[in-house]
Design an enzyme around this catalytic site. Structure first.
Site, PDB file in Angstrom:
ATOM      1  N   HIS A 221       0.800  -1.220   0.000  1.00  0.00           N
ATOM      2  CA  HIS A 221       0.000   0.000   0.000  1.00  0.00           C
ATOM      3  C   HIS A 221       0.842   1.284   0.000  1.00  0.00           C
ATOM      4  CE1 HIS A 221      -4.059   1.680   0.284  1.00  0.00           C
ATOM      5  NE2 HIS A 221      -4.492   0.434   0.253  1.00  0.00           N
ATOM      6  N   HIS A 321      -6.030  -4.002 -11.130  1.00  0.00           N
ATOM      7  CA  HIS A 321      -6.458  -3.573  -9.794  1.00  0.00           C
ATOM      8  C   HIS A 321      -7.973  -3.434  -9.796  1.00  0.00           C
ATOM      9  CE1 HIS A 321      -7.062  -0.251  -6.743  1.00  0.00           C
ATOM     10  NE2 HIS A 321      -6.287  -1.058  -6.055  1.00  0.00           N
TER      11      HIS A 321
END
Length: 411
Positions: A221, A321
């Site tokens: 992240h 994604h």
């Protein structure tokens, strides 16, 4: 500077050769729809609260009653993206919705200001809706208009927590891969050494529970500094991870290149990169093993297909994604279905009853961790406006992570 000019020229050459067949598919499909004399009559946005975030959808309306659905969700900036989508209406009204490449180029180039998550996501939402219209008009799933099937089904992984129990649950559901986010701040406080140590321990427990044949993906992240990324990726090498996603930030590709030199762990990135231009270096320099464009941000369905061709050219895997809604999932699957470089597709397990009502039971059919190829005309998913209205926009903020000295960290 010379290197950037070279890459620009190289990508320009690719655009003139590799991408021509893709444009040809789109142009052929548009030509088949011309006798319908379709015109865009209007555009409307819908912001739906899904708990800790909001989803942003748009519908494009035509004179023939066909309605296209798209998504451009950007976390914590949902009202802004909705306004950006709506601004395209004055350009689109009266135009042929099947001229998808032409309209994309107009939305991207005419305003002069371009790039970034807001402007690109707004274009993506509209573009997805245009493909939905074209597929419905011709009575075929979108992927059939992009060259047809490159596979008989699409491998999926699910986003879960960071415990062995959650991974075992994913395996019980038939999945062969799942993704964890083990690098977790403690009450929004990032303690680098502890966070890395705890993250490694969590992954070791997961690997012990699921065995060697279940793929573990990790989302870092963007929370790591350079030294943290190197430390983490080297320490998990023996766990044989599918990939570590966003181990670094975006501003300096040299940082990613340095990490690449230091570790044999598979790397992935790309959810915050846009259009084919944003993926040229990742692929040509082999900085990662998986690129992760998001169909809702990178430019839409056709642009995702082009990025997939770029990945195929340099033998890099495509793993789109997709933490968003079923609209994003279906748009991604249409590209996966027809793109040889597509290796695996992200998805979520958020299937509460009202979400089933929101999409009227439509969406992908997943069996034993693989999604069947779409069969319905167009995108293959619908949005119930009454259910959407019952879950209106609620402003949300992302967490505010800090180091122990109070300075702001990345996420």
């Amino acid at each position: 500077m010379k290197r950037r000019l070279f890459l620009g020229a190289a990508l320009g050459g690719l655009a003139g050769s590799l991408f021509d067949p893709i444009r040809g598919f789109a142009q052929d499909a548009s030509a088949r729809a011309k006798p319908l004399n379709l015109k865009i009559m209007g555009l409307k946005t819908f912001v739906v609260n899904a708990g800790s975030l909001n989803w942003v959808f748009c519908k494009v309306y035509t004179n023939a009653g066909l309605i296209g659905l798209g998504e451009g969700s950007v976390t914590s900036k949902e009202a802004t993206i909705a306004a950006a989508i709506q601004e395209h209406e004055r350009f689109l009204v009266g135009k042929d919705p099947t001229d998808i490449e032409l309209l994309w180029q107009g939305m991207y180039r005419f305003p002069r200001w371009r790039g970034g998550p807001i402007l690109n996501s707004a274009i993506s939402a509209v573009e997805i809706a245009l493909w939905d219209i074209l597929g419905q008009a011709l009575g075929v799933p979108i992927y059939k208009l992009l060259g047809g099937a490159a596979r008989s089904r699409v491998r999926m992984y699910v986003d879960v927590g960071s415990t062995p129990e959650e991974f075992l649950r994913a395996r019980e559901l038939g999945y062969t891969a799942a993704k964890a986010t083990p690098l977790s701040p403690d009450q929004n406080l990032v303690s680098p050494t502890k966070m890395i140590r705890d993250g490694v321990s969590k992954l070791q427990a997961i690997r012990k529970a699921v065995g060697d044949d279940f793929d573990i993906a990790v989302d870092a992240h963007g929370r790591c500094t350079t030294t943290m990324a190197i430390d983490f990726c080297t320490r998990v090498e023996d766990l044989d991870l599918l990939f570590v996603e966003e181990p670094t930030q975006l501003e300096d590709l040299g940082e990613l290149a340095l990490l690449r030199e230091k570790t044999k762990t598979h790397l992935a990135t790309g959810e915050r990169s846009f259009t084919k231009y944003g993926f040229a270096d990742f692929c040509s320099r082999h900085l990662v093993d998986y690129i992760q464009p998001d169909v809702c941000h990178a430019g839409g369905i056709l642009e995702l297909k082009k990025i997939g061709v770029l990945a195929e050219t340099y033998r890099v895997n495509l793993a789109p994604h997709n933490p968003q809604s079923l609209v994003s999932t279906m748009a991604s699957l249409h590209v996966d279905a027809t793109t040889p470089s597509a290796a695996i597709q992200e998805s979520t397990l958020n299937r509460t009853a009202w979400l089933q009502d929101l999409f009227e039971g439509t969406g992908p059919e997943v069996k034993q961790g693989y999604a069947e190829l779409p069969t319905r005309p167009g995108l293959g998913v619908t949005l119930n406006e009454k259910v959407a209205a019952a879950h209106p926009y609620k402003p949300t903020n992302r967490p505010e992570y800090r180091f122990g000295d109070g300075s702001v960290t990345d996420q």
